[in-house]
Design a protein around this motif. Structure first.
Motif, PDB file in Angstrom:
ATOM      1  N   MET A 186      26.351 -22.897  -9.633  1.00  0.00           N
ATOM      2  CA  MET A 186      25.940 -21.910  -8.642  1.00  0.00           C
ATOM      3  C   MET A 186      26.202 -22.407  -7.220  1.00  0.00           C
ATOM      4  O   MET A 186      26.761 -21.681  -6.390  1.00  0.00           O
ATOM      5  CB  MET A 186      24.457 -21.579  -8.793  1.00  0.00           C
ATOM      6  CG  MET A 186      23.960 -20.582  -7.755  1.00  0.00           C
ATOM      7  SD  MET A 186      22.198 -20.217  -7.875  1.00  0.00           S
ATOM      8  CE  MET A 186      21.503 -21.774  -7.337  1.00  0.00           C
ATOM      9  N   THR A 189      30.091 -22.628  -6.484  1.00  0.00           N
ATOM     10  CA  THR A 189      30.692 -21.290  -6.435  1.00  0.00           C
ATOM     11  C   THR A 189      30.228 -20.517  -5.209  1.00  0.00           C
ATOM     12  O   THR A 189      31.041 -19.869  -4.527  1.00  0.00           O
ATOM     13  CB  THR A 189      30.323 -20.505  -7.711  1.00  0.00           C
ATOM     14  OG1 THR A 189      30.761 -21.219  -8.857  1.00  0.00           O
ATOM     15  CG2 THR A 189      30.960 -19.129  -7.694  1.00  0.00           C
ATOM     16  N   LEU A 190      28.937 -20.582  -4.923  1.00  0.00           N
ATOM     17  CA  LEU A 190      28.397 -19.827  -3.797  1.00  0.00           C
ATOM     18  C   LEU A 190      28.961 -20.322  -2.470  1.00  0.00           C
ATOM     19  O   LEU A 190      29.356 -19.520  -1.611  1.00  0.00           O
ATOM     20  CB  LEU A 190      26.869 -19.936  -3.792  1.00  0.00           C
ATOM     21  CG  LEU A 190      26.134 -19.045  -2.798  1.00  0.00           C
ATOM     22  CD1 LEU A 190      26.318 -17.578  -3.162  1.00  0.00           C
ATOM     23  CD2 LEU A 190      24.652 -19.379  -2.762  1.00  0.00           C
ATOM     24  N   THR A 193      32.728 -19.396  -2.089  1.00  0.00           N
ATOM     25  CA  THR A 193      32.934 -17.959  -1.870  1.00  0.00           C
ATOM     26  C   THR A 193      32.355 -17.500  -0.534  1.00  0.00           C
ATOM     27  O   THR A 193      32.980 -16.706   0.179  1.00  0.00           O
ATOM     28  CB  THR A 193      32.291 -17.151  -3.018  1.00  0.00           C
ATOM     29  OG1 THR A 193      32.700 -17.696  -4.263  1.00  0.00           O
ATOM     30  CG2 THR A 193      32.709 -15.706  -2.946  1.00  0.00           C
ATOM     31  N   ALA A 194      31.169 -17.978  -0.192  1.00  0.00           N
ATOM     32  CA  ALA A 194      30.522 -17.531   1.036  1.00  0.00           C
ATOM     33  C   ALA A 194      31.297 -17.963   2.280  1.00  0.00           C
ATOM     34  O   ALA A 194      31.273 -17.264   3.302  1.00  0.00           O
ATOM     35  CB  ALA A 194      29.092 -18.081   1.099  1.00  0.00           C
ATOM     36  N   ILE A 268      27.450 -14.851  -9.239  1.00  0.00           N
ATOM     37  CA  ILE A 268      27.280 -15.686  -8.048  1.00  0.00           C
ATOM     38  C   ILE A 268      28.373 -15.387  -7.028  1.00  0.00           C
ATOM     39  O   ILE A 268      28.127 -15.381  -5.819  1.00  0.00           O
ATOM     40  CB  ILE A 268      27.294 -17.178  -8.432  1.00  0.00           C
ATOM     41  CG1 ILE A 268      26.157 -17.487  -9.416  1.00  0.00           C
ATOM     42  CG2 ILE A 268      27.171 -18.051  -7.198  1.00  0.00           C
ATOM     43  CD1 ILE A 268      24.785 -17.190  -8.880  1.00  0.00           C
ATOM     44  N   VAL A 271      27.351 -12.441  -4.990  1.00  0.00           N
ATOM     45  CA  VAL A 271      26.380 -12.814  -3.949  1.00  0.00           C
ATOM     46  C   VAL A 271      27.088 -13.535  -2.807  1.00  0.00           C
ATOM     47  O   VAL A 271      26.832 -13.273  -1.621  1.00  0.00           O
ATOM     48  CB  VAL A 271      25.265 -13.699  -4.544  1.00  0.00           C
ATOM     49  CG1 VAL A 271      24.324 -14.183  -3.443  1.00  0.00           C
ATOM     50  CG2 VAL A 271      24.487 -12.942  -5.607  1.00  0.00           C
ATOM     51  N   GLY A 272      27.992 -14.450  -3.151  1.00  0.00           N
ATOM     52  CA  GLY A 272      28.707 -15.195  -2.114  1.00  0.00           C
ATOM     53  C   GLY A 272      29.548 -14.305  -1.225  1.00  0.00           C
ATOM     54  O   GLY A 272      29.606 -14.498   0.004  1.00  0.00           O
ATOM     55  N   SER A 289      23.771 -19.054   2.399  1.00  0.00           N
ATOM     56  CA  SER A 289      23.842 -19.688   1.078  1.00  0.00           C
ATOM     57  C   SER A 289      22.578 -20.477   0.788  1.00  0.00           C
ATOM     58  O   SER A 289      22.023 -20.405  -0.319  1.00  0.00           O
ATOM     59  CB  SER A 289      25.064 -20.611   1.008  1.00  0.00           C
ATOM     60  OG  SER A 289      26.251 -19.892   1.228  1.00  0.00           O
ATOM     61  N   ILE A 293      20.027 -20.071  -2.335  1.00  0.00           N
ATOM     62  CA  ILE A 293      19.998 -21.115  -3.366  1.00  0.00           C
ATOM     63  C   ILE A 293      18.574 -21.577  -3.659  1.00  0.00           C
ATOM     64  O   ILE A 293      18.167 -21.682  -4.832  1.00  0.00           O
ATOM     65  CB  ILE A 293      20.874 -22.309  -2.941  1.00  0.00           C
ATOM     66  CG1 ILE A 293      22.352 -21.937  -3.030  1.00  0.00           C
ATOM     67  CG2 ILE A 293      20.595 -23.533  -3.814  1.00  0.00           C
ATOM     68  CD1 ILE A 293      23.284 -22.973  -2.431  1.00  0.00           C
TER      69      ILE A 293
END
Length: 369
Positions: A186, A189-190, A193-194, A268, A271-272, A289, A293
């Motif tokens: 998580m 990945t977050l 991507t974010a 995830i 969300v990101g 983020s 988290i």
């Protein structure tokens, strides 16, 4: 010099609190995390589900069982007729532990012998299991002390025989390390991507991306794929280290884990991308983020059981994809459960992934123009 320094300090405070985003960053996250941690991060054990199988009809066993029935730490949810009924209840997580008293218990105590009291406990959450066993030991120890006072010279009347299923030695590493698969997948990945869109905006290259022939959905896929590959790859690496280095038993198959892992990572990513769509700078993306988290980990059951949380907190956990994937990864590791056992976890994660990705796409298109 003192006046100049004071003026600079005042200026910095004014700049901090005049900006709406800065005010929100200073005030809202600490309050939210204080509330979540205070309610959700509890190691107390209250009303743990207990099954009782009492095959003895004597007074001794009734008094012992009564101690557990009156204890606030346990809630008796089932009275069983034989010990064969215990395993299905523990497998389905309907009970945390089961107490079994044999037929000759009271008669043995009356003859000055001990009475074996068998405790079968779900060892998948080693922290909760250890806490529950401590309560059991405390109840039985106090009960034995009173019985010894009443019958001088009799050895320990109730003799505990404990068995932890799925984690015989209740090693905390068997519980924590599989959870780290979900946690680090998580986080990585977050963050990947974010930061994707926020990095483009801060560098000033996002407008250049918009004038390319790429369509918005193609840009979204391009931004999402690195997170998917990195997230799945990171999880695979952690599983390999857990098995090869930490010697955590992987009873199940990775083929059972990957479908759930891909759906989890996609949720995830959604969300990101939402965080990235709202963020104009890398700092804002990192803050967003972090804000996601910490509550997600706390409300997932990673370290503290969800059953111990207040009801409104338990309701919030149904929106958390990590809650579902934690169940999957731990069951694959410790139980060897196959994909057919995970439908109750897969369909909520699929809905969350679809919702977050759809909302991220809408936000992305909305913020482009």
């Amino acid at each position: 010099m003192g006046h100049r320094l004071l003026a600079l300090i005042v200026k910095e405070f004014l700049a901090l609190f005049r900006d709406r985003n800065s005010r929100m960053a200073v005030i809202v996250p600490p309050i939210l995390q204080l509330l979540i941690f205070s309610y959700a991060a509890t190691f107390d054990l209250e009303r743990a589900p207990l099954a009782i199988c009492n095959e003895d009809s004597g007074e001794f066993s009734r008094e012992l069982i009564g101690r557990f029935e009156r204890s606030p730490a346990f809630e008796v949810v089932a009275y069983l007729r034989s010990d064969a009924e215990i395993k299905p209840l523990v497998d389905r997580k309907d009970v945390l532990l089961a107490l079994h008293v044999g037929r000759q218990c009271s008669a043995n105590v009356a003859q000055g012998e001990g009475c074996p009291v068998q405790v079968a406990i779900d060892g998948r959450n080693s922290n909760t299991a250890m806490l529950a066993l401590n309560y059991v030991r405390s109840i039985v120890t106090d009960f034995n002390a009173e019985q010894i006072e009443q019958t001088a010279g009799v050895r320990l009347p109730a003799q505990l025989a404990m068995q932890a299923w799925f984690n015989p030695n209740l090693e905390s590493r068997w519980f924590i390390v599989p959870g780290i698969v979900a946690l680090l997948a998580m986080v990585v990945t977050l963050v990947v991507t974010a930061l994707s869109v926020a990095r483009e905006r801060e560098a000033g290259t996002f407008d250049q991306l918009l004038v390319t022939p790429l369509r918005p959905w193609e840009i979204m896929i391009g931004k999402a794929m690195p997170g998917l590959i990195v997230g799945v790859g990171e999880a695979t690496f952690i599983v390999a280290v857990a098995v090869a280095w930490f010697k955590i038993p992987l009873v199940g198959s990775m083929l059972s884990l990957y479908p759930a892992l891909i759906v989890y990572v996609l949720s995830i990513i959604g969300v990101g991308l939402m965080i990235s769509s709202f963020s104009n700078t890398l700092q804002q993306a990192l803050l967003g983020s972090f804000l996601f988290i910490v509550p997600a980990v706390t409300l997932s059951g990673f370290s503290t059981p969800i059953a111990n949380m207040p009801e409104f907190m338990q309701t919030l956990t149904y929106l958390n994809p990590m809650r579902y994937f934690l169940t999957v990864v731990r069951r694959v590791f410790l139980e060897g459960a196959g994909l057919e056992y995970f439908w109750h976890e897969l369909w909520p994660m699929t809905l969350i992934a679809a919702a977050t990705l759809a909302l991220a796409t809408w936000l992305f298109r909305h913020r482009m123009y």
